[in-house]
Design a protein around this motif. Structure first.
Motif, PDB file in Angstrom:
ATOM      1  N   UNK A 281      -8.018  53.867 -27.873  1.00 33.13           N
ATOM      2  CA  UNK A 281      -7.370  52.608 -28.251  1.00 33.13           C
ATOM      3  C   UNK A 281      -7.865  51.473 -27.373  1.00 33.13           C
ATOM      4  N   UNK A 282      -7.999  51.728 -26.064  1.00 38.54           N
ATOM      5  CA  UNK A 282      -8.546  50.715 -25.166  1.00 38.54           C
ATOM      6  C   UNK A 282      -9.952  50.322 -25.604  1.00 38.54           C
ATOM      7  N   UNK A 283     -10.780  51.323 -25.886  1.00 40.23           N
ATOM      8  CA  UNK A 283     -12.157  51.044 -26.298  1.00 40.23           C
ATOM      9  C   UNK A 283     -12.200  50.270 -27.615  1.00 40.23           C
ATOM     10  N   UNK A 284     -11.293  50.607 -28.542  1.00 42.73           N
ATOM     11  CA  UNK A 284     -11.287  49.968 -29.851  1.00 42.73           C
ATOM     12  C   UNK A 284     -10.878  48.501 -29.765  1.00 42.73           C
ATOM     13  N   UNK A 285      -9.906  48.196 -28.922  1.00 35.23           N
ATOM     14  CA  UNK A 285      -9.361  46.839 -28.867  1.00 35.23           C
ATOM     15  C   UNK A 285     -10.010  45.960 -27.797  1.00 35.23           C
ATOM     16  N   UNK A 286     -10.784  46.531 -26.889  1.00 35.89           N
ATOM     17  CA  UNK A 286     -11.335  45.755 -25.772  1.00 35.89           C
ATOM     18  C   UNK A 286     -12.305  44.674 -26.217  1.00 35.89           C
ATOM     19  N   UNK A 287     -12.931  44.857 -27.354  1.00 37.52           N
ATOM     20  CA  UNK A 287     -13.869  43.845 -27.826  1.00 37.52           C
ATOM     21  C   UNK A 287     -13.221  42.726 -28.608  1.00 37.52           C
ATOM     22  N   UNK A 288     -11.908  42.746 -28.721  1.00 36.39           N
ATOM     23  CA  UNK A 288     -11.207  41.736 -29.511  1.00 36.39           C
ATOM     24  C   UNK A 288     -11.017  40.441 -28.724  1.00 36.39           C
ATOM     25  N   UNK A 289     -10.929  39.352 -29.452  1.00 35.07           N
ATOM     26  CA  UNK A 289     -10.619  38.055 -28.853  1.00 35.07           C
ATOM     27  C   UNK A 289      -9.128  37.899 -28.617  1.00 35.07           C
ATOM     28  N   UNK A 290      -8.309  38.471 -29.517  1.00 33.94           N
ATOM     29  CA  UNK A 290      -6.860  38.249 -29.472  1.00 33.94           C
ATOM     30  C   UNK A 290      -6.128  39.477 -29.987  1.00 33.94           C
ATOM     31  N   UNK A 291      -5.034  39.824 -29.309  1.00 39.96           N
ATOM     32  CA  UNK A 291      -4.115  40.855 -29.782  1.00 39.96           C
ATOM     33  C   UNK A 291      -2.721  40.242 -29.880  1.00 39.96           C
TER      34      UNK A 291
ATOM     35  N   UNK B  27      -7.159  38.070 -25.059  1.00 47.01           N
ATOM     36  CA  UNK B  27      -5.978  37.208 -24.987  1.00 47.01           C
ATOM     37  C   UNK B  27      -4.814  37.898 -25.696  1.00 47.01           C
ATOM     38  N   UNK B  28      -3.604  37.645 -25.225  1.00 48.91           N
ATOM     39  CA  UNK B  28      -2.423  38.327 -25.739  1.00 48.91           C
ATOM     40  C   UNK B  28      -1.388  37.332 -26.241  1.00 48.91           C
TER      41      UNK B  28
ATOM     42  N   UNK C 227     -11.765  29.858 -28.669  1.00 45.62           N
ATOM     43  CA  UNK C 227     -12.981  29.787 -29.473  1.00 45.62           C
ATOM     44  C   UNK C 227     -14.250  30.065 -28.717  1.00 45.62           C
ATOM     45  N   UNK C 228     -14.167  30.177 -27.377  1.00 50.32           N
ATOM     46  CA  UNK C 228     -15.375  30.397 -26.594  1.00 50.32           C
ATOM     47  C   UNK C 228     -15.823  31.846 -26.617  1.00 50.32           C
TER      48      UNK C 228
ATOM     49  N   UNK D  18     -12.070  38.141 -38.386  1.00 47.44           N
ATOM     50  CA  UNK D  18     -10.883  39.011 -38.445  1.00 47.44           C
ATOM     51  C   UNK D  18     -11.056  40.319 -37.691  1.00 47.44           C
ATOM     52  N   UNK D  19     -12.267  40.841 -37.652  1.00 49.02           N
ATOM     53  CA  UNK D  19     -12.488  42.113 -36.952  1.00 49.02           C
ATOM     54  C   UNK D  19     -12.358  41.976 -35.439  1.00 49.02           C
ATOM     55  N   UNK D  20     -12.307  40.732 -34.954  1.00 46.61           N
ATOM     56  CA  UNK D  20     -12.166  40.500 -33.515  1.00 46.61           C
ATOM     57  C   UNK D  20     -10.755  40.071 -33.144  1.00 46.61           C
ATOM     58  N   UNK D  21      -9.831  40.162 -34.107  1.00 48.90           N
ATOM     59  CA  UNK D  21      -8.430  39.819 -33.867  1.00 48.90           C
ATOM     60  C   UNK D  21      -7.573  40.961 -34.390  1.00 48.90           C
ATOM     61  N   UNK D  22      -6.498  41.266 -33.687  1.00 51.36           N
ATOM     62  CA  UNK D  22      -5.604  42.338 -34.126  1.00 51.36           C
ATOM     63  C   UNK D  22      -4.166  41.831 -34.124  1.00 51.36           C
TER      64      UNK D  22
END
Length: 356
Positions: free
Chosen positions: A142-152, A181-182, A68-69, A119-123
């Motif tokens: 793909x790296x650029x698209x997902x790098x801003x996510x909190x969780x994959x 995070x993965x 959550x941080x 939701x846009x920060x989780x995949x």
């Protein structure tokens, strides 16, 4: 049923569909599929005889709360300028290790829902969907698209294709460096159940550079899809399947060999779109799958149908006779066992489509 009634309610055909799926749809659809849209940790029913299931819920709930941080990228970069080496960080990934039908996807989706981020920060997607995304966008995008996510979250991490495994491992390394995070799942092979962390050892070996980022969680138990449930219904007659297709709005009707041939002409990344708006899939003349390439395409379709809760009504051979002994004992056997399990569940769901 009269001929005119059948004509008026002509069913759909998967063989007539050739969907085009833009890359942005692939990204937008990286969320838990409809079957797992409403699941949460408190809707997971642990087997009282399997304490590892209860423990997994507790660990994952704590893991979600810890996400959550703020995004970890900046913090990770600042460490380079610290004089003292930082204390070892807690694993930024979890790996759910267990057999078929113990609820790993339920728990993975629950983790996605419980993670306090937009939701846009989780995949969330399967291993196959992630490789398809790389194919559509290219690796760097793909790296650029997902790098801003909190969780994959990666469901059904595949260990049977070395090229794809290396590709995804490299991708995950870039995302970990960016602070993502993965979480991942895979299957212990049926013949390896009871051998401890067989699947976890395989997984951690294949993603060598990322092993320290994952905490393996063993989830023991039997396939819930068959726990205390009746056996899947036997295949129906062609006439019964055809009548049910005409009587069910939104159902498709296809000859099984023709469908297998059609799947060869549609990229697996489009199989989800192939099933858009379907209420049921009706298949006549189910026969053994002739070769491995065809079998692997059918596995992807079975996964998409299962995710979308589309019942499957069929005539011909039962689904546990789809794959040859050679296939079931070969390198892709975990995929085939999963497909049999899921198609059996969907066949059970379709039982009500046939007039008694």
């Amino acid at each position: 049923m009269s001929t005119s009634a059948i004509t008026e309610a002509a069913p759909l055909s998967l063989c007539a569909r050739e969907p085009h799926v833009p890359a942005d749809r692939l990204v937008a659809e990286m969320v838990p599929p409809p079957r797992f849209d409403a699941v949460r940790f408190d809707t997971y029913i642990p087997d009282p005889n399997q304490p590892s299931q209860t423990q997994a819920v507790e660990v994952l709930a704590s893991f979600a709360a810890g996400l959550g941080g703020a995004h970890a990228t900046g913090a990770g970069r600042r460490r380079w300028f610290q004089k003292k080496p930082p204390a070892p960080a807690a694993p930024r990934g979890v790996y759910l290790d267990g057999g078929y039908g113990v609820g790993k996807t339920h728990l993975l989706a629950s983790l996605w829902h419980a993670t306090p981020a937009e939701p846009s920060l989780k995949a969330f997607g399967t291993f196959v969907e992630l490789t398809n995304l790389v194919g559509a966008l290219g690796f760097q995008q793909t790296v650029a698209t997902l790098s801003g996510h909190r969780l994959l979250c990666i469901d059904e991490f595949e260990l049977d294709d070395p090229g794809d495994t290396v590709l995804v491992s490299t991708l995950l390394g870039k995302l970990v460096d960016a602070g993502v995070a993965l979480a991942a799942t895979s299957n212990t092979l049926p013949g390896k159940l009871g051998e401890g962390r067989f699947a976890a050892a395989d997984f951690l070996r294949e993603i060598q550079g990322l092993s320290a980022h994952f905490r393996p969680l063993r989830i023991d138990g039997e396939d819930y899809r068959h726990r205390g449930l009746p056996e899947a219904p036997a295949p129906y007659a062609d006439e019964q399947v055809t009548r049910a297709a005409h009587a069910t709005p939104g159902a498709s009707l296809d000859d099984f060999p023709s469908l297998l041939a059609h799947l060869a002409r549609v990229h697996p990344s489009r199989y989800g779109a192939l099933t858009d708006d379907l209420r049921a899939v009706c298949l006549t003349g189910v026969t053994p799958v002739p070769d491995q390439s065809t079998a692997l395409r059918l596995v992807v379709l079975a996964d998409r149908l299962y995710d979308r809760e589309v019942p499957v009504l069929a005539s011909g051979l039962p689904f546990d006779e789809l794959f040859s002994d050679e296939m079931l004992n070969g390198g892709y056997r975990k995929k085939y066992f999963r497909a049999i399990s899921r198609l059996t569940a969907l066949a059970r769901d379709a039982k009500g489509l046939v007039a008694q």
